[in-house]
Enzyme design. Sequence first.
Site, mmCIF file in Angstrom:
data_model
loop_
_atom_site.group_PDB
_atom_site.id
_atom_site.type_symbol
_atom_site.label_atom_id
_atom_site.label_comp_id
_atom_site.label_asym_id
_atom_site.label_seq_id
_atom_site.Cartn_x
_atom_site.Cartn_y
_atom_site.Cartn_z
ATOM 1 C CE1 TYR A 61 -4.339 0.118 -0.233
ATOM 2 C CE2 TYR A 61 -4.284 -1.616 1.418
ATOM 3 C CZ TYR A 61 -4.976 -0.892 0.456
ATOM 4 O OH TYR A 61 -6.277 -1.185 0.190
ATOM 5 C CD GLU A 63 -3.891 4.038 1.191
ATOM 6 O OE1 GLU A 63 -2.913 3.521 1.786
ATOM 7 O OE2 GLU A 63 -5.078 3.793 1.453
ATOM 8 C CG ASP A 212 -9.086 10.733 -23.555
ATOM 9 O OD1 ASP A 212 -8.044 10.048 -23.725
ATOM 10 O OD2 ASP A 212 -10.158 10.244 -23.179
ATOM 11 C CB THR A 238 -5.055 4.293 -21.820
ATOM 12 O OG1 THR A 238 -4.859 4.382 -23.233
ATOM 13 C CG2 THR A 238 -6.509 4.485 -21.494
ATOM 14 C CE LYS A 241 -7.521 2.606 -25.389
ATOM 15 N NZ LYS A 241 -7.849 3.484 -24.294
ATOM 16 N NE ARG A 247 -6.123 -4.037 -19.885
ATOM 17 C CZ ARG A 247 -6.658 -3.602 -21.034
ATOM 18 N NH1 ARG A 247 -7.606 -2.677 -21.014
ATOM 19 N NH2 ARG A 247 -6.270 -4.100 -22.173
HETATM 20 N N1 DSN Z 1 -12.422 0.658 -24.853
HETATM 21 C C1 DSN Z 1 -11.461 1.585 -25.406
HETATM 22 C C2 DSN Z 1 -11.401 1.506 -26.888
HETATM 23 O O1 DSN Z 1 -11.518 0.397 -27.381
HETATM 24 O O2 DSN Z 1 -11.213 2.487 -27.564
HETATM 25 C C3 DSN Z 1 -11.694 2.961 -24.956
HETATM 26 O O3 DSN Z 1 -11.719 2.976 -23.587
#
Ligand code: DSN
Length: 429
Positions: A61, A63, A212, A238, A241, A247
């Site tokens: 932990y 925090e 974003d 994120t 990707k 993730r």
């Molecule tokens: N689920 C993602 C996507 O496939 O674009 C976005 O959060």
Amino acid sequence: MSMATTDAAASASLAGSDPDLFRLIQSESHRQDTTLEMIASENHVSPAVLAAVGSCLTNKYCEGYPGKRYYSGCGIYDQVETLAIERAKQMFGCRFANVQPHSGANANMAAFIALLEPGDTFLSVVLCDGGHLTHGSLANISGKWFKPVHYPLIYDRSHPRFGRIDYDAVARLAREHKPKLIICGYSAYPRTIDFPRFRQIADEVGATLVADIAHIAGLVVGGAHPSPFPHAQIVTTTTHKTLRGPRGGLILTNDEQLAAKIDKAVFPGCQGGPLMHVIAGKAAAFGEALKPEFRAYVHQIVANAKALAEALTQRGYDLASGGTDNHLMLVDLRRTHPNLSGKDGAAWLEEAGIIANKNTVNNDTRSPIVTSGIRLGTPALTTRGLKQPQMVQVAGLIDQVLRSEGDKTKLQNVRKEVESLCRQFPLHG
Ligand code: DSN
């Protein structure tokens, strides 16, 4: 020293202690090895990222933030988190980074908490036009607690900028609604985002611009898409990707006051203990993204997407906006396959070993769970080493599937070719 940090050792241990779970993970590993992953938001992480995420750092932990933790024993974690922060700042050329968001959704929520009060207005693109659930969907807290106004794309097919963001409409809606925040950045938008234009609009009405860049983060880092900096005041993303990390989420800014608000919004605002093993995985991925090879990788993603889009267009397919500038494209099935939904198309593709997702297209008359489109992306295929000639081959396979009428024999024949391609480009080669 414990070796539980290595994938192999962890697998051996799991095989002995929980064979049922082990078998499931082995099956998934086999699925990934033997199928073409074309979901635009997915990728295959490196063994280094996998080792970090599977490490003993999951046990603690932490925090708080480096140097300001609530529990003892966090010294090494301070160094891990600082490493991730410093690498994130270096990657994007910005001054502040919060690496704790558990996901892109949490990163967006923290940005909202930092900037808005419940009931405040913001501008974004609606989910069915390529936006995101967290950009004001009524099913999500962003749409329940705040007031989204959605700006349109250009829907007129005869317009030279068909399928692109209607920047004039963004400016008009901004003047009309005086939003506190404008979000740019999308989940199914195949074109380059004009960040300077968005900033100009935001400045005119006194709004904060949030980019974003969840989908295009890797392209930005590797120079294959313009950077949202210095235009956006807050950047959320994120890490899993095109950035090819574990993730998770990330928030960036150049503004010291906003950085302090973001830190409070993440913890204690909307999260508790950070996932330190995932933050270690982020540090590993960011280290990889800072290497010259990563630039080549993301440029290849874009070159592959262009090759795939051209090959599909040559086969007669309609692509939203007529093509792609980035890593993804949206196949609009309505003219070429009026009786085929995105749902059935994606199901047939899966039977043939090509993993993609159904997606709504502009003014879709089918529901979001049926849809008239299929979204295709090239990041994961590029990770396995496929290049332009294979994209032409993949376009042919997709075409065979979509014209198969769901015939099992035809789908199985494509599957054999997919498996052969996967063997030529092994994930763990
Ligand atoms: N689920 C993602 C996507 O496939 O674009 C976005 O959060």
